[in-house]
Design an enzyme around this catalytic site. Sequence first.
Site, PDB file in Angstrom:
ATOM      1  N   GLU A   1       1.005  -1.124  -0.012  1.00 43.72           N
ATOM      2  CA  GLU A   1       0.169   0.041  -0.103  1.00 43.72           C
ATOM      3  C   GLU A   1       0.953   1.204  -0.025  1.00 43.72           C
ATOM      4  O   GLU A   1       1.647   1.288   0.987  1.00 43.72           O
ATOM      5  CB  GLU A   1      -0.922   0.011   1.072  1.00 43.72           C
ATOM      6  CG  GLU A   1      -1.533   1.251   1.531  1.00 43.72           C
ATOM      7  CD  GLU A   1      -2.363   1.769   0.146  1.00 43.72           C
ATOM      8  OE1 GLU A   1      -2.391   3.014  -0.290  1.00 43.72           O
ATOM      9  OE2 GLU A   1      -3.229   0.981  -0.205  1.00 43.72           O
TER      10      GLU A   1
ATOM     11  N   CYS B   1     -20.426   3.000  -4.365  1.00 41.20           N
ATOM     12  CA  CYS B   1     -21.765   3.321  -3.794  1.00 41.20           C
ATOM     13  C   CYS B   1     -22.578   4.156  -4.760  1.00 41.20           C
ATOM     14  O   CYS B   1     -22.545   5.220  -5.308  1.00 41.20           O
ATOM     15  CB  CYS B   1     -21.691   4.217  -2.556  1.00 41.20           C
ATOM     16  SG  CYS B   1     -23.225   4.547  -1.692  1.00 41.20           S
TER      17      CYS B   1
ATOM     18  N   ALA C   1     -18.749  -0.089   1.284  1.00 38.32           N
ATOM     19  CA  ALA C   1     -18.096  -0.336   2.583  1.00 38.32           C
ATOM     20  C   ALA C   1     -18.869  -1.800   3.198  1.00 38.32           C
ATOM     21  O   ALA C   1     -18.348  -2.329   3.907  1.00 38.32           O
ATOM     22  CB  ALA C   1     -17.731   0.525   3.647  1.00 38.32           C
TER      23      ALA C   1
ATOM     24  N   CYS D   1     -26.624   0.611   1.236  1.00 35.18           N
ATOM     25  CA  CYS D   1     -26.555   2.103   0.650  1.00 35.18           C
ATOM     26  C   CYS D   1     -27.315   2.879   1.437  1.00 35.18           C
ATOM     27  O   CYS D   1     -28.716   3.054   1.223  1.00 35.18           O
ATOM     28  CB  CYS D   1     -26.846   2.272  -0.936  1.00 35.18           C
ATOM     29  SG  CYS D   1     -26.509   3.657  -1.350  1.00 35.18           S
TER      30      CYS D   1
END
Length: 454
Positions: free
Chosen positions: A65, A192, A338, A372
């Site tokens: 990362e 999303c 998420a 959502c």
Amino acid sequence: MSSGCVLTARNGRMICYALRSFSTATPCAADKHYKLLVVGGGTGGCAAASKFASKFGKGHVGIIEPNETHYYQPMWTLVGAGIKRVESSARPMSSCLPRKADWIKCKALSFDPESCKVTCTNGDVISYDYLVVGMGLQLDYHKIKGLPEAFSQDPAVCSNYNRNYVMKTYPALQNFEGGNAIFSFPNTPIKCAGAPQKIMYLAEDYWNRTGKRDKANIMYNTSLGVIFGVKKYADSLLKIVEERNIKVNYKRNLIEVRPDKREAVFQKLDSETVETETFSYNFLHVVPPMSAPDVLKESSLVDQTGYMDVNKFTLQHVRYPNIFGIGDCTNVPTSKTAAAVAAQSGILRKNLGAFIDGRPLPVLEYDGYTSCPLVTGYGKCIMAEFDFNGQPLETFPIDQSKPRRSMYHMKKDVMPELYWKFLIRGNWEGPATYRKLMRFGMGNILKPSAVHQT
């Protein structure tokens, strides 16, 4: 002897063993081998690394990362509406990754699944027994002509999907004095799918509260043919746009922004020829096209759509059994949120753990759960929860298709704490168990079942 990797069958599994280089040179990361290598330090990567770093112990899990900061991106809708500060969405990456794992601060350059290796941009080659890929999505603003330059040229152009551009949204809301306010939805999968609408409803509410609503012509230009993919929630949203006099233009894909003229050009996806439609704007919220990261798309890990090719029920790669995927970069056919990552993290823990132990899969199957929170204004939210089939999979024993203040506080106050303290720590796997408890044992929870094929 050169450095390499051999796949060996054991108990029906393919295990990767690194061949060490007998070099007198100073050891470097190119010689590093991990039992589990995780690529990506986002939500899925942090959750997966946390689960297995505790299991394997210090030094056996590596995380590739490059970023120094970890962002809770679902908060950016509230940042754009002036409810939260962008600083509240950030934590140092070092505080989000598990202490027992090694943080490899570089970008992945290429994947070699046949040899069980990942090459980094700094030249280091990392080998592994097992690999988890959780790289998320990349934002392709450059695929819209005029972007990203328009963000610096026009204060009325903003986007909640980027840390810098979201800082423009609330000032643009404040400075709006009337005219066309356009909110876009691109012709690709996105993070999303409800977020492009959330800021629209918040903007409408804000302008209503500040006496500017009568001067605003609000348009939602979406590439989709429906306002939302789940009918129960779509019905509620259609009532909201009708009541608030918001114009929805379906099958419209943003392809160009002309900041000098304040024009936005949309491709008409429902036309047989390549027709376009140009709108003038006084406020423009852009949602960019998105895709899996280029390094992943260029590897043998993806399918024809460019997303990591995994079994949607087990998250195991369809061709490389010692590789698993999690989150937005996979081709799992559910909304990329998420909440989906949280549910997938439990599936990953069970199935990867079983594979490592030599037990048959699936141990647990993913049902496509995702959530959502559709913020419909300051203090109101529809909590949409659903599965692979677009069927509601609601946690609370109430009708969640109705905008509620309680669900707004779940979104605003509870979910960030849940994220920082539990999800990325590997201790939150979604609300399936709580759903069953709240519905007195009648809820739908994940259960072991027969193997399904993607």
